[in-house]
Design an enzyme around this catalytic site. Structure first.
Site, PDB file in Angstrom:
ATOM      1  N   PRO A  10       0.898  -1.203  -0.106  1.00 37.34           N
ATOM      2  CA  PRO A  10      -0.105   0.090  -0.016  1.00 37.34           C
ATOM      3  C   PRO A  10       0.804   1.254   0.063  1.00 37.34           C
ATOM      4  CG  PRO A  10      -0.322  -1.197   2.009  1.00 37.34           C
ATOM      5  CD  PRO A  10       0.616  -2.074   1.150  1.00 37.34           C
ATOM      6  N   ALA A  78       3.053  -0.651   4.915  1.00 39.02           N
ATOM      7  CA  ALA A  78       2.465  -0.811   6.259  1.00 39.02           C
ATOM      8  C   ALA A  78       1.819  -2.075   6.764  1.00 39.02           C
ATOM      9  CB  ALA A  78       1.443   0.164   6.593  1.00 39.02           C
TER      10      ALA A  78
HETATM   11  O1  CA2 Z   1      10.255   2.134   4.234  1.00 36.21           O
HETATM   12  C1  CA2 Z   1       9.676   1.503   3.546  1.00 36.21           C
HETATM   13  O2  CA2 Z   1       9.777   0.816   2.467  1.00 36.21           O
HETATM   14  C2  CA2 Z   1       8.253   1.066   4.319  1.00 36.21           C
HETATM   15  O3  CA2 Z   1       7.812  -0.110   3.842  1.00 36.21           O
HETATM   16  C3  CA2 Z   1       6.984   2.207   3.352  1.00 36.21           C
HETATM   17  C4  CA2 Z   1       5.684   2.259   4.058  1.00 36.21           C
HETATM   18  C5  CA2 Z   1       5.972   2.420   5.478  1.00 36.21           C
HETATM   19  O4  CA2 Z   1       4.551   2.100   6.100  1.00 36.21           O
HETATM   20  C6  CA2 Z   1       6.728   1.102   6.210  1.00 36.21           C
HETATM   21  O5  CA2 Z   1       6.855   1.341   7.571  1.00 36.21           O
HETATM   22  C7  CA2 Z   1       8.207   1.280   5.646  1.00 36.21           C
HETATM   23  C8  CA2 Z   1       4.859   3.113   3.603  1.00 36.21           C
HETATM   24  C9  CA2 Z   1       5.029   3.518   2.204  1.00 36.21           C
HETATM   25  C10 CA2 Z   1       4.372   4.974   1.973  1.00 36.21           C
HETATM   26  O6  CA2 Z   1       5.144   5.449   0.775  1.00 36.21           O
HETATM   27  C11 CA2 Z   1       4.668   6.687   0.214  1.00 36.21           C
HETATM   28  C12 CA2 Z   1       5.216   7.294  -0.424  1.00 36.21           C
HETATM   29  C13 CA2 Z   1       5.082   8.392  -1.038  1.00 36.21           C
HETATM   30  C14 CA2 Z   1       4.120   9.084  -0.557  1.00 36.21           C
HETATM   31  C15 CA2 Z   1       3.273   8.627   0.274  1.00 36.21           C
HETATM   32  C16 CA2 Z   1       3.535   7.440   0.821  1.00 36.21           C
END
Ligand code: CA2
Length: 150
Positions: A10, A78
């Site tokens: 997600p 997440a």
């Molecule tokens: O660090 C990572 O790759 C995560 O898996 C990214 C997830 C986060 O919930 C994990 O704790 C760590 C979130 C991805 C959200 O990505 C976005 C990117 C750009 C704008 C908004 C969200």
């Protein structure tokens, strides 16, 4: 020909659009291009999957298990911190799997420090940005089956 799936969970379709300070400026399309170029001269087929739905990710993992894949790279986003269903799917797939996080989940909020899915993976790379996916890919392409790692 090795087939390797790259599964992103997600919000990772939003990469490059917001929060560049945490996740960098590159998009998911940029990641795909980087990884495709990386395996250009190799006998490797890549399948890119992105979904924001837990059940769909579970179903795609099962498809990889039944579809002759050699390994999975997963950034469950997440769901990493919540999903027993994805953990069970990875464990049931019985494929070598590498968990990747773009950010260093151990240097952030406490709730990100626990991964439900890591135990079903061979290893975890966290905090190296998109380089983590390249490292994971190299591991899955070059690993020696039966050498102690899954
Ligand atoms: O660090 C990572 O790759 C995560 O898996 C990214 C997830 C986060 O919930 C994990 O704790 C760590 C979130 C991805 C959200 O990505 C976005 C990117 C750009 C704008 C908004 C969200």
């Amino acid at each position: 020909m090795k087939k390797i799936a790259i599964i992103n969970g997600p919000n990772l379709d939003r990469l490059g659009k917001r929060e560049p300070g945490i996740y960098g400026k590159e998009s998911l399309a940029d990641l795909e291009e980087i990884l495709r170029k990386h395996v250009d001269a190799m006998e490797v087929e890549l399948r890119f999957i992105q979904s924001s739905h837990e059940g769909e990710i579970v179903e795609r993992i099962a498809e990889c298990a039944d579809g002759g894949f050699s390994g999975i790279i997963i950034n469950a986003g997440a769901y990493t911190h919540t999903s027993i269903a994805i953990r069970d799917a990875l464990a049931g797939a019985n494929l070598p799997c590498v968990e990747v996080h773009i950010s260093n989940i151990y240097a952030r909020e406490d709730f990100r420090k626990r991964s439900y899915t890591a135990a079903a993976c061979s290893g975890v790379i966290s905090g190296l940005g998109l380089h983590g996916y390249i490292g994971a890919l190299d591991y899955l392409v070059h690993r020696t089956p039966g050498s102690g790692t899954r």
